[in-house]
Scaffold this motif. Sequence first.
Motif, PDB file in Angstrom:
ATOM      1  N   GLU A 177     -74.516 -34.442  16.356  1.00 36.50           N
ATOM      2  CA  GLU A 177     -73.774 -33.229  16.008  1.00 36.50           C
ATOM      3  C   GLU A 177     -72.280 -33.384  16.305  1.00 36.50           C
ATOM      4  O   GLU A 177     -71.868 -34.225  17.103  1.00 36.50           O
ATOM      5  CB  GLU A 177     -74.381 -32.024  16.742  1.00 36.50           C
ATOM      6  CG  GLU A 177     -75.748 -31.666  16.183  1.00 36.50           C
ATOM      7  CD  GLU A 177     -76.493 -30.615  16.987  1.00 36.50           C
ATOM      8  OE1 GLU A 177     -75.906 -30.049  17.935  1.00 36.50           O
ATOM      9  OE2 GLU A 177     -77.671 -30.360  16.674  1.00 36.50           O
ATOM     10  N   GLN A 178     -71.477 -32.541  15.653  1.00 37.06           N
ATOM     11  CA  GLN A 178     -70.027 -32.690  15.671  1.00 37.06           C
ATOM     12  C   GLN A 178     -69.417 -32.597  17.068  1.00 37.06           C
ATOM     13  O   GLN A 178     -68.467 -33.301  17.389  1.00 37.06           O
ATOM     14  CB  GLN A 178     -69.377 -31.653  14.740  1.00 37.06           C
ATOM     15  CG  GLN A 178     -67.872 -31.784  14.574  1.00 37.06           C
ATOM     16  CD  GLN A 178     -67.430 -33.177  14.118  1.00 37.06           C
ATOM     17  OE1 GLN A 178     -68.095 -33.809  13.310  1.00 37.06           O
ATOM     18  NE2 GLN A 178     -66.312 -33.667  14.652  1.00 37.06           N
ATOM     19  N   THR A 185     -69.848 -36.003  18.468  1.00 37.14           N
ATOM     20  CA  THR A 185     -69.053 -36.968  17.690  1.00 37.14           C
ATOM     21  C   THR A 185     -67.569 -36.890  18.047  1.00 37.14           C
ATOM     22  O   THR A 185     -66.898 -37.916  18.191  1.00 37.14           O
ATOM     23  CB  THR A 185     -69.248 -36.712  16.177  1.00 37.14           C
ATOM     24  OG1 THR A 185     -70.639 -36.854  15.873  1.00 37.14           O
ATOM     25  CG2 THR A 185     -68.453 -37.702  15.341  1.00 37.14           C
ATOM     26  N   SER A 186     -67.071 -35.677  18.236  1.00 39.41           N
ATOM     27  CA  SER A 186     -65.636 -35.501  18.496  1.00 39.41           C
ATOM     28  C   SER A 186     -65.230 -35.943  19.909  1.00 39.41           C
ATOM     29  O   SER A 186     -64.049 -36.159  20.176  1.00 39.41           O
ATOM     30  CB  SER A 186     -65.235 -34.039  18.282  1.00 39.41           C
ATOM     31  OG  SER A 186     -65.906 -33.210  19.209  1.00 39.41           O
ATOM     32  N   LEU A 188     -72.775 -37.195   5.903  1.00 44.53           N
ATOM     33  CA  LEU A 188     -72.467 -35.864   6.439  1.00 44.53           C
ATOM     34  C   LEU A 188     -72.336 -34.924   5.251  1.00 44.53           C
ATOM     35  O   LEU A 188     -71.259 -34.721   4.736  1.00 44.53           O
ATOM     36  CB  LEU A 188     -71.147 -35.909   7.228  1.00 44.53           C
ATOM     37  CG  LEU A 188     -71.013 -37.037   8.255  1.00 44.53           C
ATOM     38  CD1 LEU A 188     -69.555 -37.286   8.597  1.00 44.53           C
ATOM     39  CD2 LEU A 188     -71.772 -36.685   9.512  1.00 44.53           C
ATOM     40  N   ALA A 229     -69.203 -33.072   3.529  1.00 48.61           N
ATOM     41  CA  ALA A 229     -67.989 -33.306   4.324  1.00 48.61           C
ATOM     42  C   ALA A 229     -66.807 -33.595   3.403  1.00 48.61           C
ATOM     43  O   ALA A 229     -66.962 -34.178   2.337  1.00 48.61           O
ATOM     44  CB  ALA A 229     -68.212 -34.480   5.278  1.00 48.61           C
ATOM     45  N   THR A 240     -62.779 -36.836   6.447  1.00 51.36           N
ATOM     46  CA  THR A 240     -63.659 -37.890   6.968  1.00 51.36           C
ATOM     47  C   THR A 240     -62.882 -39.188   7.147  1.00 51.36           C
ATOM     48  O   THR A 240     -63.007 -39.871   8.165  1.00 51.36           O
ATOM     49  CB  THR A 240     -64.847 -38.127   6.003  1.00 51.36           C
ATOM     50  OG1 THR A 240     -65.537 -36.901   5.807  1.00 51.36           O
ATOM     51  CG2 THR A 240     -65.819 -39.151   6.573  1.00 51.36           C
TER      52      THR A 240
END
Length: 226
Positions: free
Chosen positions: A94-95, A98-99, A165, A168, A173
Amino acid sequence: MESSTPVIVAIDGPSGTGKSSTSKAVAAQLGLSYLDTGAQYRAITWWMVTNGIDTADPSAIAAAAGKPEILSGTDPEKPDITVDGIDVAGPIREQDVTSKVSAVSAVPEVRTRITELQRSIAASAVTGIVVEGRDIGTTVLPDADLKIFLTASPEARAARRSGELKGADLNATREALVKRDAADSSRKTSPLAKADDAVEVDTTDLTLQQVIECVVTLVEEKRVGR
């Protein structure tokens, strides 16, 4: 090399080069174990986020690096991963994870912990293993039997990632990939880098099947040559 002799294959490269799909398929085809080292960094990042550790504070991350128990499955058909007994295969993609994964991964105590884990998994792979990541050939397994570095143009990589994704934005991206490459390539501890003795494979104009065939051939040549 007889099939009974384990072969250790290191596959490195930035996101969107087809690393995971290639590594899993090659391992399955050749009867090898498989390890996604990126998932381990995502898992420890997920634990930090879930437990309220400030991921902008390297000392807080370092202090907690030894706490989570991370178990990685090595079946290429179903590479499961758990943290403290919880299945995190979904949540780690999940983001919010990821971030933050680059920041957490850059902390030396985290890299030491995960690198030790990766080496012990590779050492215990009876038939051999395909290990994919960003610093496998240079830092984690510098004595790997075969090192492969996958590359592709930023445009091709962004197109693949935005395909993964769903929905996206392509430019966003691409920008995120370039930013992550810069973070991973410039970190002091185990940066993303191509090993001197790695075989570089540019996947920009290749189909996934072509990349898999190329890598399988390289592994088989290495087996015969030993």
